[in-house]
Write a protein that holds these residues in place. Structure first.
Motif, PDB file in Angstrom:
ATOM      1  N   CYS A 196       0.822  -1.215   0.000  1.00 22.57           N
ATOM      2  CA  CYS A 196       0.000   0.000   0.000  1.00 22.57           C
ATOM      3  C   CYS A 196       0.852   1.259   0.000  1.00 22.57           C
ATOM      4  CB  CYS A 196      -0.940  -0.001   1.200  1.00 22.57           C
ATOM      5  SG  CYS A 196      -2.004   1.462   1.297  1.00 22.57           S
ATOM      6  N   ILE A 197       1.838   1.307   0.886  1.00 25.04           N
ATOM      7  CA  ILE A 197       2.633   2.537   0.983  1.00 25.04           C
ATOM      8  C   ILE A 197       3.479   2.740  -0.263  1.00 25.04           C
ATOM      9  CG2 ILE A 197       4.622   1.507   2.144  1.00 25.04           C
ATOM     10  CD1 ILE A 197       4.893   4.034   3.760  1.00 25.04           C
ATOM     11  N   SER A 198       3.947   1.636  -0.853  1.00 24.70           N
ATOM     12  CA  SER A 198       4.754   1.772  -2.057  1.00 24.70           C
ATOM     13  C   SER A 198       3.924   2.320  -3.204  1.00 24.70           C
ATOM     14  CB  SER A 198       5.357   0.416  -2.440  1.00 24.70           C
ATOM     15  OG  SER A 198       6.166   0.543  -3.588  1.00 24.70           O
ATOM     16  N   GLN A 199       2.736   1.762  -3.400  1.00 27.74           N
ATOM     17  CA  GLN A 199       1.867   2.241  -4.475  1.00 27.74           C
ATOM     18  C   GLN A 199       1.424   3.671  -4.228  1.00 27.74           C
ATOM     19  OE1 GLN A 199      -1.324  -0.576  -4.773  1.00 27.74           O
ATOM     20  NE2 GLN A 199      -0.074  -2.121  -5.808  1.00 27.74           N
ATOM     21  N   SER A 200       1.039   3.951  -2.985  1.00 29.55           N
ATOM     22  CA  SER A 200       0.577   5.300  -2.664  1.00 29.55           C
ATOM     23  C   SER A 200       1.686   6.318  -2.835  1.00 29.55           C
ATOM     24  CB  SER A 200       0.039   5.343  -1.232  1.00 29.55           C
ATOM     25  OG  SER A 200      -0.324   6.647  -0.865  1.00 29.55           O
ATOM     26  N   ALA A 201       2.890   5.977  -2.397  1.00 29.63           N
ATOM     27  CA  ALA A 201       3.996   6.919  -2.497  1.00 29.63           C
ATOM     28  C   ALA A 201       4.390   7.159  -3.949  1.00 29.63           C
ATOM     29  CB  ALA A 201       5.196   6.404  -1.702  1.00 29.63           C
ATOM     30  N   VAL A 202       4.361   6.116  -4.764  1.00 25.99           N
ATOM     31  CA  VAL A 202       4.669   6.306  -6.186  1.00 25.99           C
ATOM     32  C   VAL A 202       3.716   7.313  -6.802  1.00 25.99           C
ATOM     33  CG1 VAL A 202       4.624   5.175  -8.432  1.00 25.99           C
ATOM     34  CG2 VAL A 202       5.802   4.096  -6.532  1.00 25.99           C
ATOM     35  N   LYS A 203       2.446   7.206  -6.416  1.00 23.99           N
ATOM     36  CA  LYS A 203       1.458   8.138  -6.969  1.00 23.99           C
ATOM     37  C   LYS A 203       1.656   9.554  -6.425  1.00 23.99           C
ATOM     38  CE  LYS A 203      -3.505   9.010  -7.296  1.00 23.99           C
ATOM     39  NZ  LYS A 203      -3.464   9.275  -8.745  1.00 23.99           N
ATOM     40  N   THR A 204       1.723   9.667  -5.095  1.00 22.60           N
ATOM     41  CA  THR A 204       1.774  11.003  -4.499  1.00 22.60           C
ATOM     42  C   THR A 204       3.096  11.707  -4.768  1.00 22.60           C
ATOM     43  OG1 THR A 204       2.531  10.045  -2.399  1.00 22.60           O
ATOM     44  CG2 THR A 204       0.165  10.362  -2.677  1.00 22.60           C
ATOM     45  N   LYS A 205       4.201  10.939  -4.845  1.00 21.28           N
ATOM     46  CA  LYS A 205       5.510  11.574  -4.999  1.00 21.28           C
ATOM     47  C   LYS A 205       5.897  11.779  -6.456  1.00 21.28           C
ATOM     48  CE  LYS A 205       5.845  10.916  -0.521  1.00 21.28           C
ATOM     49  NZ  LYS A 205       5.482  11.982   0.411  1.00 21.28           N
ATOM     50  N   PHE A 206       5.500  10.820  -7.316  1.00 21.88           N
ATOM     51  CA  PHE A 206       6.066  10.840  -8.670  1.00 21.88           C
ATOM     52  C   PHE A 206       5.064  11.187  -9.753  1.00 21.88           C
ATOM     53  CE2 PHE A 206       9.588   9.635  -6.590  1.00 21.88           C
ATOM     54  CZ  PHE A 206       9.726   8.316  -6.197  1.00 21.88           C
ATOM     55  N   GLU A 207       3.782  10.974  -9.500  1.00 22.63           N
ATOM     56  CA  GLU A 207       2.819  11.225 -10.577  1.00 22.63           C
ATOM     57  C   GLU A 207       2.809  12.701 -10.976  1.00 22.63           C
ATOM     58  OE1 GLU A 207      -1.652   9.758 -11.597  1.00 22.63           O
ATOM     59  OE2 GLU A 207      -1.404  10.793  -9.690  1.00 22.63           O
ATOM     60  N   GLN A 208       2.779  13.577  -9.975  1.00 23.19           N
ATOM     61  CA  GLN A 208       2.766  15.005 -10.280  1.00 23.19           C
ATOM     62  C   GLN A 208       4.058  15.431 -10.967  1.00 23.19           C
ATOM     63  OE1 GLN A 208       2.194  17.493  -6.876  1.00 23.19           O
ATOM     64  NE2 GLN A 208       2.114  19.381  -8.053  1.00 23.19           N
ATOM     65  N   HIS A 209       5.196  14.905 -10.489  1.00 19.85           N
ATOM     66  CA  HIS A 209       6.461  15.244 -11.131  1.00 19.85           C
ATOM     67  C   HIS A 209       6.507  14.723 -12.563  1.00 19.85           C
ATOM     68  CE1 HIS A 209       7.707  16.776  -7.368  1.00 19.85           C
ATOM     69  NE2 HIS A 209       8.033  15.639  -6.792  1.00 19.85           N
ATOM     70  N   THR A 210       5.941  13.537 -12.775  1.00 18.71           N
ATOM     71  CA  THR A 210       5.906  12.996 -14.135  1.00 18.71           C
ATOM     72  C   THR A 210       5.066  13.873 -15.049  1.00 18.71           C
ATOM     73  OG1 THR A 210       6.118  10.762 -13.223  1.00 18.71           O
ATOM     74  CG2 THR A 210       5.377  10.947 -15.490  1.00 18.71           C
ATOM     75  N   ASN A 211       3.931  14.331 -14.541  1.00 18.00           N
ATOM     76  CA  ASN A 211       3.090  15.223 -15.351  1.00 18.00           C
ATOM     77  C   ASN A 211       3.817  16.530 -15.667  1.00 18.00           C
ATOM     78  OD1 ASN A 211       1.016  13.344 -15.290  1.00 18.00           O
ATOM     79  ND2 ASN A 211       0.039  14.254 -13.506  1.00 18.00           N
TER      80      ASN A 211
END
Length: 764
Positions: A350-365
């Motif tokens: 859970c924390i790995s998936q959540s962190a990938v989204k919260t930390k990297f999704e915005q930066h990727t966009n």
């Protein structure tokens, strides 16, 4: 595995080995946390490369803008945008280097939060004990040093790890404030969680301070997972609920795990199954119904029954549960250890998936946006450089005398085109006017073709009229289009092509193809705007039954509409009204009328009867009797009976034939008369509107064609003596712009690969 069912001792013995393997350090298996670790490494590599690309693009833009002849290739606004990306990339890279997976533990005092963290760290790092132990926030994060140390907010000077008991313990006299933060930097080599960028935050009991909003704002906004450590000996308290309600208000659907700690005491209780089910129901309702962060099934997967004390004791003895003193571990400890390990497994996913989204999704966009903007700038620069090269090569072959020749020919062509457009417009106006006149004359035939159920009810009649308006307008427009549109479009197309042919004859050869591209790709549509609904909005039908021999009809027939009105507005006395209408009727009938020729006395009596009949019968039955008596006295009862029978027969016949179909015919005839008069008023407007559309189409086409001629003139005037200057520089710029554009395409594929590998793989 949450909500475990009771298993037999044989099943527990069989799972002991698997439980112990899951409780190990996990070096033989790739952890779920590696998703975040690998994603962080990948995104950092991508941003480093993009950073170098941005610097290269910024250097290119500066070089281009420094050459005056090439300033049109990259505008000043693009230069500022590219330069601003350098700072953005540096800021994102710095943030990515600090990004980690963060989990915050909350719960009431003495529920075992610190013990849970110690068990996950596999070492007794945080102070723990009965009562209120942890007084402030403690953040445990990984360090590359061999020895652990701690940092406080008031200084950057490291402190010994042993100072944690004095600074963080509620029993100490030198403890920090409740909203203070102590950072423990623990060697990564001693704990897999810290080695894989997990940060664990311990908190004071949520029942000892009212500053919950401050806690959330300061420590929870960047948290990826929350762990509520509850006491299995008591039910979920309102204090715990209130805190997570506040968290849910500020964060969108936070990830929450609930640990029912101290479940080892269940071995000493009877009715344990009922107690466990009560915990499951209450906690599931809290997560699914109150917080709405998951559904019922998902809520059960976030609930675990553990004993942090047993897990810590086992792990301090290198997971050798048999070496642990028996007084520490109660019966059934294997299942509880397995439950704790399962919690860690689910927590890591859970924390790995959540962190990938919260930390990297915005930066990727943001990286997508920056890369896309840079590609746009490079593509625009490349396109403009190629265009500039073509212009230079074309202008080299041009001669100065072509400019004056082009001016003369354009003046002649403009006058010729104006005359042709004027003649075309007049012809269109004439055709549309004639066609609309013809359609108005046959409007009755068109209305008869309208077949819808007719009913005299006012509401249904309004719907009928609305549909009739639409039908008439649609059919009129179709008929006008069928008669006029085809010839008009053919003539317009021929005229437009004649414009292109005449203009291409005076322009350079290379501009002819561009003229064809400027021609309309399809025929324009002529709009015949009639708007029958608003045009006939004032139409009021009259389809009430009107007996042709009624007193009102007879009075109107003999006296006319104006005489009838004057008659109905007569004096108050019945006989005075009769005398007045007698004199008015006599004047209206004239000398040649048969009634006038029959003699003064009889004429006066008949007119008086007709004049008083309507007023008497409209007031009462007594009035009808009076009229009948007067007529009987003048003509006799037999005449009255025969006349009455005939009168009634005629009335009955007309009344029976006044059907819904008759009403519809009357309605349509009234509508045709009204609509025809209104449509004739807009004939000139409609024909003028259509001709104006044709004029606008022809004028805009010619303007587009002339625009190409103007461009050619400007090029001849501005570039005739500047053909070779800057051509070599432009080719170099074009080559660099193309290379940078291709790099943008490469990074776009890299980012798409990152999304496919990590964000989509994580189910986000």
């Amino acid at each position: 595995m949450s909500g475990m069912v009771h298993r037999s001792m044989d099943d527990e013995d069989a799972e002991t080995g698997a439980s112990n393997r899951k409780l190990g350090n996990g070096h033989n298996q790739e952890s779920a946390l590696q998703l975040f670790v690998n994603a962080k490494k990948k995104i950092n590599d991508i941003f480093r490369n993009i950073g170098q690309y941005v610097l290269e693009a910024d250097k290119f833009v500066q070089d281009v803008t420094s050459v005056p002849e090439c300033s049109v290739i990259v505008g000043p606004e693009n230069s500022e945008v590219v330069h601003g990306f350098c700072e953005k990339i540096d800021g994102i890279t710095e943030v990515l280097a600090r990004d980690h997976m963060k989990v915050v533990f909350f719960g009431r005092t003495s529920n075992g939060k610190s013990t849970v963290i110690n068990a996950m760290l596999r070492d007794k790092i945080l102070p723990s004990g009965i009562g209120h132990t942890t007084h402030c926030f403690i953040q445990v994060e990984g360090s590359d040093s061999k020895d652990g140390f701690l940092l406080t907010e008031d200084t950057d000077k490291p402190k010994s790890i042993t100072d944690i008991k004095q600074l963080a313990s509620a029993l100490s006299d030198v403890k920090l404030q409740e909203n203070s933060l102590i950072r423990i930097l623990w060697p990564k080599e001693k704990c897999r969680l810290l080695r894989e960028d997990v940060v664990l935050v311990d908190s004071p009991g949520i029942d000892v301070s009212p500053d919950l909003d401050l806690w959330i704002d300061k420590f929870c906004v960047d948290a990826d997972v929350f762990v509520l450590v509850a006491n299995a000996e008591s039910t979920l308290m309102q204090t715990e609920k209130n805190f997570f309600h506040k968290v849910s208000e500020k964060l969108s659907k936070p990830n929450i795990f609930i640990l029912q700690n101290r479940w080892d005491v269940s071995e000493m209780e009877e009715d344990i199954d009922q107690v466990k089910q009560q915990h499951i129901d209450r906690n599931s309702d809290f997560l699914a119904e109150e917080l709405k962060v998951t559904d019922k099934k998902g809520a059960k997967d976030r609930l675990f029954f553990v004993s942090a004390r047993e897990a810590l004791a086992s792990r301090l003895n290198n997971d050798n549960v048999f070496a642990t003193p028996e007084r520490v571990l109660l019966p059934g400890f294997q299942a509880r250890l397995f439950e704790f390990a399962n919690f860690e497994k689910e927590f890591e996913v859970c924390i790995s998936q959540s962190a990938v989204k919260t930390k990297f999704e915005q930066h990727t966009n943001r990286a997508h946006y920056i890369n896309s903007e840079l590609r746009t700038v490079m593509e625009e620069a490349y396109t403009k450089s190629l265009s500039l090269q073509d212009e230079q090569m074309q202008l080299r072959k041009e001669k100065s005398d072509r400019l004056s020749h082009l001016d003369r020919q354009l003046d002649l062509l403009t006058g010729e085109v104006k005359n042709k457009i004027k003649a075309m417009v007049e012809d269109v106006e004439r055709k549309v006017s004639c066609a609309l006149n013809d359609e108005i004359r046959r409007l009755s035939v068109l209305v008869e073709e309208f077949e819808r159920p007719f009913h005299p009810d006012a509401m249904l009649l309004n719907v009928y009229k609305k549909e009739l308006h639409m039908f008439v307008e649609e059919q009129l427009c179709l008929n006008l289009s069928g008669r006029c549109t085809g010839p008009i479009l053919r003539n317009t197309d021929l005229l437009q092509h004649s414009f292109a042919d005449r203009l291409s004859a005076i322009l350079p050869e290379e501009s002819k193809q561009q003229l064809l591209n400027l021609m309309p790709k399809r025929d324009f549509e002529i709009a015949y705007r009639l708007d029958c609904r608003n045009l006939c909005a004032g139409f009021r039908e009259d389809i009430e039954f009107r007996f042709s021999l009624s007193p009102t009809a007879l009075v109107q027939r003999f006296l006319g509409t104006k005489g009838q009105v004057r008659f109905l507005e007569g004096s108050d006395s019945l006989f005075q009204r009769g005398r007045q209408m007698s004199s008015e009727a006599a004047g209206a009938l004239g000398g040649d009328n048969p009634l006038s020729a029959s003699g003064g006395g009889d004429n006066e009596i008949l007119i008086s009867v007709l004049a008083t009949f309507a007023s008497l019968t409209s007031r009462s039955t007594l009035g009808a009797a009076v009229v009948t008596g007067l007529v009987a006295k003048a003509a006799g009862w037999r005449v009255i009976v025969v006349t009455g029978a005939l009168y009634g027969g005629v009335y009955l016949y007309e009344r029976l034939t006044w059907t819904s179909k008759a009403r519809e015919r009357a309605f349509k005839q009234q509508y045709v008369d009204y609509a025809s008069s209104k449509l004739r008023l807009i004939i000139d407007l409609t024909s003028s509107n259509c001709s104006h559309q044709v004029q606008q189409e022809l004028t805009s086409t010619f303007a587009r064609l002339c625009h190409q001629a103007d461009v050619t003139k400007q090029q001849l005037e501005a570039e005739v003596k500047q053909v070779d200057k800057g051509l070599t520089i432009i080719k170099e710029i074009s080559s660099r712009a193309k290379s940078l554009r291709n790099k943008a395409d490469f990074f776009d594929r890299e980012l798409q690969g990152f999304v496919a590998q990590f964000l989509r793989h994580a189910g986000l």
